[in-house]
Design a protein around this motif. Structure first.
Motif, PDB file in Angstrom:
ATOM      1  N   GLY A  93       0.820  -1.210   0.000  1.00 41.13           N
ATOM      2  CA  GLY A  93       0.000   0.000   0.000  1.00 41.13           C
ATOM      3  C   GLY A  93       0.853   1.259   0.000  1.00 41.13           C
ATOM      4  O   GLY A  93       2.055   1.225   0.303  1.00 41.13           O
ATOM      5  N   THR A  94       0.253   2.379  -0.322  1.00 42.04           N
ATOM      6  CA  THR A  94       0.987   3.645  -0.389  1.00 42.04           C
ATOM      7  C   THR A  94       0.881   4.464   0.893  1.00 42.04           C
ATOM      8  O   THR A  94       1.685   5.363   1.110  1.00 42.04           O
ATOM      9  N   THR A  95      -0.088   4.171   1.740  1.00 41.69           N
ATOM     10  CA  THR A  95      -0.236   4.914   2.996  1.00 41.69           C
ATOM     11  C   THR A  95       0.847   4.459   3.969  1.00 41.69           C
ATOM     12  O   THR A  95       1.085   3.258   4.140  1.00 41.69           O
ATOM     13  N   ARG A  96       1.513   5.415   4.607  1.00 43.65           N
ATOM     14  CA  ARG A  96       2.585   5.120   5.557  1.00 43.65           C
ATOM     15  C   ARG A  96       2.059   5.282   6.986  1.00 43.65           C
ATOM     16  O   ARG A  96       1.291   6.198   7.287  1.00 43.65           O
ATOM     17  N   TYR A  97       2.471   4.387   7.863  1.00 41.54           N
ATOM     18  CA  TYR A  97       2.093   4.410   9.271  1.00 41.54           C
ATOM     19  C   TYR A  97       3.364   4.342  10.107  1.00 41.54           C
ATOM     20  O   TYR A  97       4.402   3.873   9.642  1.00 41.54           O
ATOM     21  N   THR A  98       3.273   4.758  11.347  1.00 41.04           N
ATOM     22  CA  THR A  98       4.399   4.630  12.272  1.00 41.04           C
ATOM     23  C   THR A  98       3.907   3.984  13.557  1.00 41.04           C
ATOM     24  O   THR A  98       2.924   4.430  14.147  1.00 41.04           O
ATOM     25  N   ALA A  99       4.592   2.929  13.945  1.00 43.74           N
ATOM     26  CA  ALA A  99       4.322   2.262  15.220  1.00 43.74           C
ATOM     27  C   ALA A  99       5.526   2.513  16.124  1.00 43.74           C
ATOM     28  O   ALA A  99       6.670   2.528  15.657  1.00 43.74           O
ATOM     29  N   SER A 100       5.272   2.717  17.386  1.00 49.12           N
ATOM     30  CA  SER A 100       6.378   2.952  18.319  1.00 49.12           C
ATOM     31  C   SER A 100       6.308   1.966  19.468  1.00 49.12           C
ATOM     32  O   SER A 100       5.258   1.427  19.782  1.00 49.12           O
ATOM     33  N   GLY A 101       7.445   1.764  20.056  1.00 44.42           N
ATOM     34  CA  GLY A 101       7.537   0.930  21.246  1.00 44.42           C
ATOM     35  C   GLY A 101       8.400   1.644  22.266  1.00 44.42           C
ATOM     36  O   GLY A 101       9.294   2.418  21.905  1.00 44.42           O
ATOM     37  N   ALA A 102       8.133   1.415  23.536  1.00 47.19           N
ATOM     38  CA  ALA A 102       8.928   1.996  24.616  1.00 47.19           C
ATOM     39  C   ALA A 102       9.040   0.953  25.710  1.00 47.19           C
ATOM     40  O   ALA A 102       8.060   0.300  26.056  1.00 47.19           O
ATOM     41  N   ALA A 103      10.243   0.774  26.201  1.00 47.37           N
ATOM     42  CA  ALA A 103      10.453  -0.272  27.211  1.00 47.37           C
ATOM     43  C   ALA A 103      11.531   0.140  28.188  1.00 47.37           C
ATOM     44  O   ALA A 103      12.388   0.971  27.883  1.00 47.37           O
ATOM     45  N   THR A 104      11.478  -0.474  29.333  1.00 51.77           N
ATOM     46  CA  THR A 104      12.463  -0.245  30.390  1.00 51.77           C
ATOM     47  C   THR A 104      13.083  -1.578  30.779  1.00 51.77           C
ATOM     48  O   THR A 104      12.394  -2.600  30.849  1.00 51.77           O
TER      49      THR A 104
END
Length: 117
Positions: free
Chosen positions: A43-54
């Motif tokens: 697909g042409t639509t761009r998404y961003t997923a994030s992660g945060a951890a300790t």
């Protein structure tokens, strides 16, 4: 793409056009059923997923966990999988408590159609 398919009488088979990414399968008793085609497009639509951890152990462990979180979010968001992924490590900092906190970002597109294999 063309497929032969009718209500179940083999003597009346006709060819009919189908939309891209779909196929029809005829069962003797069931008539026609849609099934997924193996053709996937990015697909042409761009998404961003994030992660945060300790992690109390080290920065690398926190970053690995943050990456796993971002990948899991992208996998959940795209039923057919994701493509054109760009990974970016964010900061990894040591908190006053001594634990390491990391962030990770994954920019991606989903494969289309969602029913492709």
């Amino acid at each position: 793409m063309l497929a032969a398919c009718n209500g179940g009488d083999p003597s009346e088979d006709t060819l009919e056009p189908l939309e891209v990414g779909a196929a029809r399968v005829c069962a003797e008793a069931n008539g026609c059923q849609r099934s997924a085609d193996a053709t996937c497009l990015c697909g042409t639509t761009r998404y961003t997923a994030s992660g945060a951890a300790t992690s109390s152990l080290r920065c690398e462990r926190a970053m690995e966990t943050a990456r796993d979180q971002a990948l899991a979010k992208a996998t959940a968001a795209c039923p057919a999988g994701y493509c054109n992924a760009v990974e970016q490590e964010g900061l990894c900092e040591r908190a006053p408590s001594g634990a390491y906190h990391a962030t990770f970002y994954l920019t991606y597109s989903c494969k289309d159609p969602a029913t492709c294999l």
